[in-house]
Motif scaffolding. Sequence first.
Motif, short mmCIF file in Angstrom:
data_model
loop_
_atom_site.label_atom_id
_atom_site.label_comp_id
_atom_site.label_asym_id
_atom_site.label_seq_id
_atom_site.Cartn_x
_atom_site.Cartn_y
_atom_site.Cartn_z
N UNK A 83 -19.13 16.89 5.67
CA UNK A 83 -18.89 18.23 5.49
C UNK A 83 -20.04 19.13 5.61
N UNK A 84 -19.93 20.12 6.35
CA UNK A 84 -21.18 21.10 6.44
C UNK A 84 -20.99 22.16 5.56
N UNK A 85 -22.07 22.44 4.67
CA UNK A 85 -21.90 23.58 4.04
C UNK A 85 -23.20 24.61 4.14
N UNK A 86 -22.92 25.81 4.19
CA UNK A 86 -24.08 26.76 4.58
C UNK A 86 -24.31 27.56 3.85
N UNK A 87 -25.49 27.77 3.28
CA UNK A 87 -26.22 28.63 2.38
C UNK A 87 -26.86 29.67 2.96
N UNK A 88 -26.44 31.05 2.81
CA UNK A 88 -27.07 32.23 3.60
C UNK A 88 -27.76 33.26 2.37
N UNK A 89 -28.92 33.45 2.76
CA UNK A 89 -29.42 34.68 1.81
C UNK A 89 -29.73 35.80 2.80
N UNK A 90 -29.92 37.12 1.95
CA UNK A 90 -30.24 38.31 2.72
C UNK A 90 -31.85 38.42 2.38
N UNK A 91 -32.72 38.26 3.57
CA UNK A 91 -34.11 38.22 3.36
C UNK A 91 -34.58 39.67 2.92
N UNK A 92 -33.83 40.53 3.39
CA UNK A 92 -34.31 42.08 3.13
C UNK A 92 -33.91 42.60 1.88
#
Length: 219
Positions: A83-92
Amino acid sequence: MALTVPNAMDTIDSAQKNAIVHDQEFLLQGSVLDASLLVVIDRLRGLCDNADIQPETFHDHEIVFLLKDFSAAPTPGPTSQGVMLRVRRAVDHPELPYQLRYVGFPEIGTSALLRNCLDVAVSSNVCEFLQELGAKIDHEFITKGYVMKKGRIKVTIFKMYKMGSGITKDNLEPLTMSHLVELSVLTTKTDKSVADDLRNLADQLRPLVQLERVDYRRL
């Protein structure tokens, strides 16, 4: 009279069965050369909502984790890939919560790609939590681009950049000489009319960009 409190899992299961939870994503994808980017943006501004204002920009860092039994012998079929899980954060915008996303295997049966998709706002220690579960980092990258809306359709135009030593926020190395273009709607599986809405908008962008349903299983 006794008060019956429903179980949380029963409530979620009931919501999914009754098509209340928007956990299905219809998607069309394409690309445009950097030299033609401004032409495509101008065309989209004319087609999308709020044409009189500049499109919203974003700058995200995304880490893709792979969760599976790495000690097990490989077996044929998509389940062996884990299972692929994606973690995203807003740099700005570091004050915003991290986003954890699960994307399922695509179904090719309509004029747009259909896949299961779940997004959850999480705390900043989510990466450590996933690694404690046994997940391993598969890859990571930076995305910078624009977001627009046309009704319920989300339009994103973005460029992907490498992550690595010596690469800073102000000195990014692009992966390609083009920008990706995505049309997507998060809805229920029963709402098949979404695919037609995506295709209608995609047709209005021709010949500037060719948007198709991409079957990653063939890549």
